[in-house]
Design a protein around this motif. Structure first.
Motif, PDB file in Angstrom:
ATOM      1  N   HIS A   1       0.784  -1.235   0.000  1.00 26.10           N
ATOM      2  CA  HIS A   1       0.000   0.000   0.000  1.00 26.10           C
ATOM      3  C   HIS A   1       0.816   1.284   0.000  1.00 26.10           C
TER       4      HIS A   1
ATOM      5  N   SER B   1      -5.339   1.392  -5.022  1.00 26.41           N
ATOM      6  CA  SER B   1      -4.627   1.674  -3.771  1.00 26.41           C
ATOM      7  C   SER B   1      -3.835   0.483  -3.253  1.00 26.41           C
ATOM      8  N   SER B   2      -3.705  -0.568  -4.057  1.00 28.67           N
ATOM      9  CA  SER B   2      -2.999  -1.774  -3.622  1.00 28.67           C
ATOM     10  C   SER B   2      -2.015  -2.228  -4.688  1.00 28.67           C
TER      11      SER B   2
ATOM     12  N   GLN C   1      -2.281  -8.868  -3.003  1.00 31.19           N
ATOM     13  CA  GLN C   1      -3.038  -7.945  -2.161  1.00 31.19           C
ATOM     14  C   GLN C   1      -4.278  -7.400  -2.869  1.00 31.19           C
TER      15      GLN C   1
ATOM     16  N   HIS D   1      -8.100  -7.813  -1.492  1.00 33.71           N
ATOM     17  CA  HIS D   1      -9.033  -6.720  -1.228  1.00 33.71           C
ATOM     18  C   HIS D   1     -10.336  -6.884  -1.999  1.00 33.71           C
TER      19      HIS D   1
ATOM     20  N   THR E   1      -4.379   4.681   3.198  1.00 34.34           N
ATOM     21  CA  THR E   1      -4.943   4.320   1.911  1.00 34.34           C
ATOM     22  C   THR E   1      -6.386   3.885   2.066  1.00 34.34           C
TER      23      THR E   1
END
Length: 228
Positions: A115, A142-143, A163, A167, A226
């Motif tokens: 992040h 955002s990842s 990631q 998410h 984030t």
């Protein structure tokens, strides 16, 4: 990224020591395990918040589980070694400190490379206190992932090297992440969105510390908070 770009956080106050954050944070990340165990857990229990996120009040059963697990941890991890080990108290404390630092580094590095790198986006809410991006788009932007295709990192990180997938599909077991990633990548390409993937953990870690150095040496320091 310039501070005038849309969707970015306004710059918070900058301190002179931020210019060296890419150096001292490499050491301070090792304190994360100590902080989580001795500060954050108790703060969440008594304040009802984790950071700025409000959590539900502990039920009586959850409170018993919380204090019971803390007592069990202290008994198993501290009291038993001190009671029965032939090592001195100083040696045991040194060993415990080393293991906690290693745990802290592993935790911090695993989440920071996902992040807090220059290739992901940092958002701010609009005047209506809402995000201008859709939920899925925000998770993607955002990842960051790393080491796609690595069985070692898939197992060692519990799937956190995927990631973005984590998410977007938090309820899916991580063993399915490698199959989902190409589907997400195809959808992102179709809609003109970037899917950030670093080829290895070391390249992702390097990107994180470059980001710390870059934002620490400029007047504009984006928030490290984030979305998602």
């Amino acid at each position: 990224k310039k501070s005038s770009a849309p969707g970015k956080n306004k710059p918070p106050p900058r301190e002179p020591y931020h210019a060296l954050q890419h150096m001292y944070l490499a050491v301070m990340y090792g304190l994360l395990s100590f902080k989580s165990c001795f500060v954050d857990d108790f703060n969440a229990f008594f304040s009802g918040r984790i950071g700025w996120v409000k959590v539900q009040k502990f039920t009586p059963g959850e409170a018993v589980a919380f204090w019971g697990s803390k007592a069990l941890w202290a008994f198993y991890y501290l009291w038993l070694p001190f009671k029965y080990s032939h090592r001195s108290l100083g040696q045991l404390l040194a060993l415990w400190t080393v293991t906690e630092f290693i745990t802290g580094w592993l935790l911090a590095f695993m989440f920071q490379v996902a992040h807090v790198v220059g290739e992901v986006h940092f958002f701010q809410l609009n005047k209506d206190n809402k995000l201008s991006k859709g939920w899925g788009e925000a998770q993607l932007m955002s990842s960051a992932d790393f080491a796609h295709g690595s069985k070692f990192w898939l197992h060692f990180s519990g799937g956190l090297n995927y990631q973005v997938v984590h998410h977007l599909f938090p309820g899916v077991c991580h063993v399915h992440y490698p199959a989902l990633a190409p589907i997400i990548k195809a959808a992102a390409d179709k809609h003109g969105l970037d899917y950030c993937v670093y080829p290895s953990f070391l390249s992702a870690l390097g990107a994180h510390f470059r980001h710390l150095r870059n934002v620490g040496q400029r007047a504009y320091v984006p928030s490290l908070q984030t979305v998602g």
